[in-house]
Design a protein around this motif. Sequence first.
Motif, PDB file in Angstrom:
ATOM      1  N   GLY A  59       0.799  -1.223   0.000  1.00  0.00           N
ATOM      2  CA  GLY A  59       0.000   0.000   0.000  1.00  0.00           C
ATOM      3  C   GLY A  59       0.829   1.269   0.000  1.00  0.00           C
ATOM      4  N   ILE A  60       2.031   1.180  -0.573  1.00  0.00           N
ATOM      5  CA  ILE A  60       2.942   2.330  -0.593  1.00  0.00           C
ATOM      6  C   ILE A  60       2.944   2.970  -1.977  1.00  0.00           C
ATOM      7  CG2 ILE A  60       5.348   3.074  -0.387  1.00  0.00           C
ATOM      8  CD1 ILE A  60       5.722   0.710   1.585  1.00  0.00           C
ATOM      9  N   VAL A  61       2.654   4.252  -2.000  1.00  0.00           N
ATOM     10  CA  VAL A  61       2.788   5.049  -3.215  1.00  0.00           C
ATOM     11  C   VAL A  61       3.954   5.989  -2.978  1.00  0.00           C
ATOM     12  CG1 VAL A  61       1.699   6.742  -4.724  1.00  0.00           C
ATOM     13  CG2 VAL A  61       0.322   4.916  -3.698  1.00  0.00           C
ATOM     14  N   LEU A  62       4.985   5.860  -3.800  1.00  0.00           N
ATOM     15  CA  LEU A  62       6.155   6.721  -3.622  1.00  0.00           C
ATOM     16  C   LEU A  62       5.811   8.158  -4.002  1.00  0.00           C
ATOM     17  CD1 LEU A  62       9.092   4.537  -4.989  1.00  0.00           C
ATOM     18  CD2 LEU A  62       8.285   4.792  -2.630  1.00  0.00           C
ATOM     19  N   PRO A  63       6.180   9.107  -3.148  1.00  0.00           N
ATOM     20  CA  PRO A  63       5.939  10.514  -3.477  1.00  0.00           C
ATOM     21  C   PRO A  63       6.945  11.000  -4.511  1.00  0.00           C
ATOM     22  CG  PRO A  63       7.163  10.363  -1.429  1.00  0.00           C
ATOM     23  CD  PRO A  63       6.844   8.942  -1.852  1.00  0.00           C
ATOM     24  N   VAL A  64       6.711  12.186  -5.007  1.00  0.00           N
ATOM     25  CA  VAL A  64       7.716  12.849  -5.834  1.00  0.00           C
ATOM     26  C   VAL A  64       8.894  13.148  -4.911  1.00  0.00           C
ATOM     27  CG1 VAL A  64       8.234  14.928  -7.170  1.00  0.00           C
ATOM     28  CG2 VAL A  64       5.989  13.829  -7.364  1.00  0.00           C
ATOM     29  N   ALA A  65      10.097  12.887  -5.394  1.00  0.00           N
ATOM     30  CA  ALA A  65      11.296  13.120  -4.582  1.00  0.00           C
ATOM     31  C   ALA A  65      11.368  14.586  -4.164  1.00  0.00           C
ATOM     32  CB  ALA A  65      12.541  12.730  -5.363  1.00  0.00           C
ATOM     33  N   LEU A  78       8.615   6.391   6.994  1.00  0.00           N
ATOM     34  CA  LEU A  78       8.432   7.506   6.060  1.00  0.00           C
ATOM     35  C   LEU A  78       9.761   7.943   5.465  1.00  0.00           C
ATOM     36  CD1 LEU A  78       5.787   9.605   8.016  1.00  0.00           C
ATOM     37  CD2 LEU A  78       5.423   8.381   5.856  1.00  0.00           C
ATOM     38  N   CYS A  79      10.807   7.960   6.286  1.00  0.00           N
ATOM     39  CA  CYS A  79      12.149   8.276   5.766  1.00  0.00           C
ATOM     40  C   CYS A  79      12.550   7.265   4.694  1.00  0.00           C
ATOM     41  CB  CYS A  79      13.176   8.285   6.892  1.00  0.00           C
ATOM     42  SG  CYS A  79      12.977   9.613   8.099  1.00  0.00           S
ATOM     43  N   ALA A  80      12.279   5.989   4.940  1.00  0.00           N
ATOM     44  CA  ALA A  80      12.625   4.932   3.981  1.00  0.00           C
ATOM     45  C   ALA A  80      11.826   5.084   2.686  1.00  0.00           C
ATOM     46  CB  ALA A  80      12.403   3.562   4.601  1.00  0.00           C
ATOM     47  N   ILE A  81      10.573   5.441   2.795  1.00  0.00           N
ATOM     48  CA  ILE A  81       9.757   5.686   1.602  1.00  0.00           C
ATOM     49  C   ILE A  81      10.366   6.828   0.804  1.00  0.00           C
ATOM     50  CG2 ILE A  81       7.519   6.592   0.830  1.00  0.00           C
ATOM     51  CD1 ILE A  81       6.293   4.887   3.186  1.00  0.00           C
ATOM     52  N   ASN A  82      10.812   7.867   1.490  1.00  0.00           N
ATOM     53  CA  ASN A  82      11.433   9.001   0.798  1.00  0.00           C
ATOM     54  C   ASN A  82      12.799   8.639   0.227  1.00  0.00           C
ATOM     55  OD1 ASN A  82       9.259  10.807   1.090  1.00  0.00           O
ATOM     56  ND2 ASN A  82       9.815  11.133   3.216  1.00  0.00           N
ATOM     57  N   ALA A 140      11.934   7.012  -2.977  1.00  0.00           N
ATOM     58  CA  ALA A 140      11.526   8.037  -3.949  1.00  0.00           C
ATOM     59  C   ALA A 140      12.742   8.751  -4.527  1.00  0.00           C
ATOM     60  CB  ALA A 140      10.582   9.036  -3.286  1.00  0.00           C
ATOM     61  N   GLN A 141      13.720   9.093  -3.680  1.00  0.00           N
ATOM     62  CA  GLN A 141      14.941   9.754  -4.162  1.00  0.00           C
ATOM     63  C   GLN A 141      15.742   8.808  -5.047  1.00  0.00           C
ATOM     64  OE1 GLN A 141      15.915  12.764  -4.239  1.00  0.00           O
ATOM     65  NE2 GLN A 141      14.782  13.788  -2.622  1.00  0.00           N
ATOM     66  N   ALA A 142      15.832   7.541  -4.650  1.00  0.00           N
ATOM     67  CA  ALA A 142      16.567   6.568  -5.468  1.00  0.00           C
ATOM     68  C   ALA A 142      15.910   6.427  -6.833  1.00  0.00           C
ATOM     69  CB  ALA A 142      16.642   5.222  -4.750  1.00  0.00           C
ATOM     70  N   LYS A 143      14.598   6.371  -6.851  1.00  0.00           N
ATOM     71  CA  LYS A 143      13.874   6.252  -8.118  1.00  0.00           C
ATOM     72  C   LYS A 143      14.180   7.450  -9.017  1.00  0.00           C
ATOM     73  CE  LYS A 143       9.334   5.217 -10.005  1.00  0.00           C
ATOM     74  NZ  LYS A 143       7.950   4.827  -9.678  1.00  0.00           N
ATOM     75  N   ALA A 144      14.166   8.646  -8.440  1.00  0.00           N
ATOM     76  CA  ALA A 144      14.479   9.848  -9.218  1.00  0.00           C
ATOM     77  C   ALA A 144      15.918   9.809  -9.726  1.00  0.00           C
ATOM     78  CB  ALA A 144      14.248  11.096  -8.367  1.00  0.00           C
ATOM     79  N   ALA A 145      16.838   9.392  -8.872  1.00  0.00           N
ATOM     80  CA  ALA A 145      18.259   9.347  -9.248  1.00  0.00           C
ATOM     81  C   ALA A 145      18.521   8.328 -10.344  1.00  0.00           C
ATOM     82  CB  ALA A 145      19.112   9.021  -8.020  1.00  0.00           C
ATOM     83  N   LEU A 146      17.710   7.269 -10.372  1.00  0.00           N
ATOM     84  CA  LEU A 146      17.936   6.164 -11.305  1.00  0.00           C
ATOM     85  C   LEU A 146      16.996   6.209 -12.508  1.00  0.00           C
ATOM     86  CD1 LEU A 146      18.478   3.395  -8.605  1.00  0.00           C
ATOM     87  CD2 LEU A 146      20.226   4.644  -9.917  1.00  0.00           C
ATOM     88  N   GLY A 147      16.517   7.390 -12.813  1.00  0.00           N
ATOM     89  CA  GLY A 147      15.672   7.550 -13.995  1.00  0.00           C
ATOM     90  C   GLY A 147      14.374   6.774 -13.906  1.00  0.00           C
ATOM     91  N   GLY A 148      13.868   6.590 -12.704  1.00  0.00           N
ATOM     92  CA  GLY A 148      12.601   5.899 -12.519  1.00  0.00           C
ATOM     93  C   GLY A 148      12.713   4.392 -12.390  1.00  0.00           C
TER      94      GLY A 148
END
Length: 156
Positions: free
Chosen positions: A13-19, A70-74, A77-85
């Motif tokens: 049930g986790i939706v990653l936020p925008v980094a 919440l920190c881990a979710i963020n 999200a940052q890793a996803k942004a750094a890795l082009g999604g």
Amino acid sequence: MTEAIDGRLKELGIVLPVAAAPAANYVPYTISGTTLYLSGQLPIEDGKVAVTGLVGRDVDVPTAQRAAELCAINILAQAKAALGGDLGRIRRILKLNGFIASTPDFTEQHLVMNGASNLIANVLGDAGKHARAAVGMASLPLNAAVEVDAIIEIDA
């Protein structure tokens, strides 16, 4: 691998936020070779710090564990942004560093960090098993109860 990670996120049930953008003069991440270094992430939810104060006085352990989640979710999200999604580029979480704003007599920082560690392991499986530190701090930026940073091995 990306589909498996997306499936686990959905199951949990986790939706990653925008980094989140940096709040000062630093970058959210750097990459050197196959190592991704993520700046510290606060327990931001819906655009604000969700858990504030000192653990052991203002915040109990279960609430602090939620802050670490919440920190881990963020972090994800940052890793996803750094890795082009593409979270599938994560080979392994090498280390999480947890900073817990706590009273001088509070000694269960390791229990608080279980919130972040468990979430990362549940989402990434074996790639999420990591070394870590969990240390007490007098205070953290924006009065956050927890901050977590990460060092991640990635596919080039």
